[in-house]
Design an enzyme around this catalytic site. Structure first.
Site, short mmCIF file in Angstrom:
data_model
loop_
_atom_site.label_atom_id
_atom_site.label_comp_id
_atom_site.label_asym_id
_atom_site.label_seq_id
_atom_site.Cartn_x
_atom_site.Cartn_y
_atom_site.Cartn_z
N LYS A 89 55.96 -52.60 -56.29
CA LYS A 89 54.94 -51.87 -56.51
C LYS A 89 53.91 -52.26 -57.32
CE LYS A 89 56.57 -47.84 -54.19
NZ LYS A 89 56.38 -46.31 -54.03
N LYS A 143 61.05 -52.32 -45.21
CA LYS A 143 61.33 -50.85 -45.18
C LYS A 143 60.10 -50.21 -44.59
CE LYS A 143 60.77 -47.73 -48.31
NZ LYS A 143 60.90 -46.76 -49.37
N LYS A 171 55.99 -44.31 -46.49
CA LYS A 171 54.86 -43.64 -46.06
C LYS A 171 53.55 -44.11 -46.69
CE LYS A 171 56.82 -40.11 -48.86
NZ LYS A 171 57.15 -40.62 -50.16
N1 AQP Z 1 62.70 -46.34 -44.55
C1 AQP Z 1 63.54 -45.60 -45.01
N2 AQP Z 1 64.67 -45.42 -44.56
C2 AQP Z 1 65.67 -44.82 -45.04
N3 AQP Z 1 65.22 -43.71 -46.06
C3 AQP Z 1 63.99 -43.51 -46.78
N4 AQP Z 1 63.58 -43.03 -47.64
C4 AQP Z 1 62.25 -43.28 -47.54
N5 AQP Z 1 62.09 -44.20 -46.87
C5 AQP Z 1 63.12 -44.66 -46.02
C6 AQP Z 1 64.29 -41.93 -48.33
O1 AQP Z 1 63.46 -40.76 -48.61
C7 AQP Z 1 63.48 -40.41 -49.60
C8 AQP Z 1 62.09 -39.95 -50.50
O2 AQP Z 1 61.48 -41.42 -50.48
P1 AQP Z 1 60.33 -41.28 -51.56
O3 AQP Z 1 59.45 -40.08 -51.47
O4 AQP Z 1 60.58 -41.64 -52.87
O5 AQP Z 1 59.54 -42.63 -51.18
P2 AQP Z 1 59.21 -43.45 -49.94
O6 AQP Z 1 59.05 -42.65 -48.77
O7 AQP Z 1 60.20 -44.41 -50.06
O8 AQP Z 1 57.90 -43.99 -50.65
P3 AQP Z 1 57.10 -44.96 -50.09
O9 AQP Z 1 56.98 -44.79 -48.60
O10 AQP Z 1 57.58 -46.36 -50.45
O11 AQP Z 1 55.68 -44.77 -50.72
P4 AQP Z 1 55.38 -43.62 -51.92
O12 AQP Z 1 56.01 -44.41 -53.04
O13 AQP Z 1 53.82 -43.94 -51.83
O14 AQP Z 1 55.77 -42.40 -51.58
C9 AQP Z 1 64.47 -41.32 -50.61
O15 AQP Z 1 65.67 -40.86 -50.35
C10 AQP Z 1 64.37 -42.35 -49.76
O16 AQP Z 1 65.58 -43.37 -50.23
#
Ligand code: AQP
Length: 335
Positions: free
Chosen positions: A113, A196, A199
């Site tokens: 990030k 991955k 969001k």
């Molecule tokens: N692609 C994925 N596959 C399986 N599990 C996932 N998780 C997230 N993406 C996947 C799991 O969801 C939970 C919460 O995630 P998070 O809110 O910490 O973050 P994120 O969705 O992974 O965040 P992003 O998309 O990288 O963006 P930001 O940081 O902007 O919100 C966790 O249990 C995660 O493992």
């Protein structure tokens, strides 16, 4: 015998994806009777990257409603907003003072990030993210933390920090275990199956959101990247990652084995696979969306569950924090 505890959370930093559902939420629902569960909307984590205040407010409520719509029962589990329980911020500071910088610089999420930003504008919160996550988990003395595969390293960090605290100040924290699902632990981007699904990735065909209409789900999945092999089988080869990802989503939703799925699709084309995934995803999202819309239209409902959740969570968190303050040598506030 008292139930073991579980804690987990999702950041209200965008639209929840099918990755968040399959990697995290779905497990939470499955475990809600086995464990004493605490699920938070981690708004303090969300601000480790810039957030628009109005959007953060709206997304925090949206995520809370999605927790219930996905099947969590607020009477059986505690659902709360992280910033409503100030013990999270306080324990995070106390643990920050015990955290070696080297541990933080090693974290993959920080490296990824921060690499996307100008060096001088990378916030200190992004570096300290794992310490806040450790505080979330340790405050509730959680035994298990159901998360996707990307959080494995942060869980190791939490365990190390808990052990460090325990050896410095005496046995205080339960050492938590990661609980990672067999299927769906890492859903990949539809447009880029080697990254991955996330969001915070904003391209149109990257992610399926939990609130996407059936037509949008179909459009996104029918455009998902595949390959030119024309063979439907599970594979860890990078150039087959798109098909493997579609099969993984299908598997996580149907619960079938690799063999069953490969036999089902034998001799068929990628178009058939995509259509089958569209059907499974929409079948799962439809009832979730119906419940979500009903809850959002029910005046006062969310406020009620969030008030009740914060009260329950605070009682547990304050107790742990009190012990930590005493062990570290803080003078108790005279009454
Ligand atoms: N692609 C994925 N596959 C399986 N599990 C996932 N998780 C997230 N993406 C996947 C799991 O969801 C939970 C919460 O995630 P998070 O809110 O910490 O973050 P994120 O969705 O992974 O965040 P992003 O998309 O990288 O963006 P930001 O940081 O902007 O919100 C966790 O249990 C995660 O493992």
């Amino acid at each position: 015998m008292a139930k073991q505890r579980v804690l987990s959370g999702i950041q209200p930093s965008g639209n929840l994806t099918i990755g968040n559902y399959l990697g995290a939420l779905r497990q939470w629902v499955a475990e809600q009777d086995t464990y004493e569960c605490y699920f938070c909307i981690v708004d303090l984590h969300a601000i480790t990257l810039p957030q628009d205040p109005a959007a953060l407010r709206a997304k925090t409520r949206e995520v809370a409603a999605l927790y219930v719509a996905a099947g969590l029962d607020p009477e059986r589990v505690t659902i709360f907003v992280q910033s409503h329980v100030s013990a999270h911020a306080e324990l995070s500071w106390l643990l920050t003072c015990l955290t070696p910088l080297g541990w933080l610089y090693r974290m993959t999420q920080f490296k990824d990030k921060s690499a996307k930003q100008q060096q001088e504008s990378v916030g200190a919160g992004l570096l300290n993210y794992p310490t806040l996550m450790a505080a979330d988990i340790l405050l509730y003395q959680a035994h298990a933390v159901p998360v996707g595969d990307d959080q494995r390293q942060h869980l190791e960090f939490t365990r190390d920090l808990a052990q460090r605290f325990n050896s410095m100040f005496g046995e205080t924290f339960v050492i938590p275990q990661a609980m990672i699902p067999k299927a769906g632990a890492r859903i990949m981007g539809l447009d880029n199956p080697t990254a991955k699904m996330s969001k915070s990735e904003t391209s149109d065909y990257h992610a399926i959101y939990l609130l996407d209409t059936p037509a949008v789900v179909k459009k996104k999945l029918m455009r998902a990247v595949t390959d030119s092999y024309g063979e439907i089988r599970f594979s860890s080869d990078e150039d087959r990652a798109g098909v493997n990802n579609l099969l993984t989503i299908y598997q996580a939703l149907t619960g079938q084995t690799n063999d069953e799925i490969e036999a089902h699709f034998a001799g068929r084309g990628y178009g058939d696979l995509k259509k089958a995934v569209v059907e499974q995803v929409n079948d799962r999202l439809q009832p979730l969306q119906d419940t979500y819309n009903r809850l959002m239209n029910e005046a006062g409902y969310l406020d009620r569950i969030l008030a009740q959740g914060a009260e329950r969570a605070e009682a547990v968190a304050e107790k742990t924090l009190q012990t930590v303050r005493e062990r570290m040598g803080f003078v108790a506030r005279p009454v």
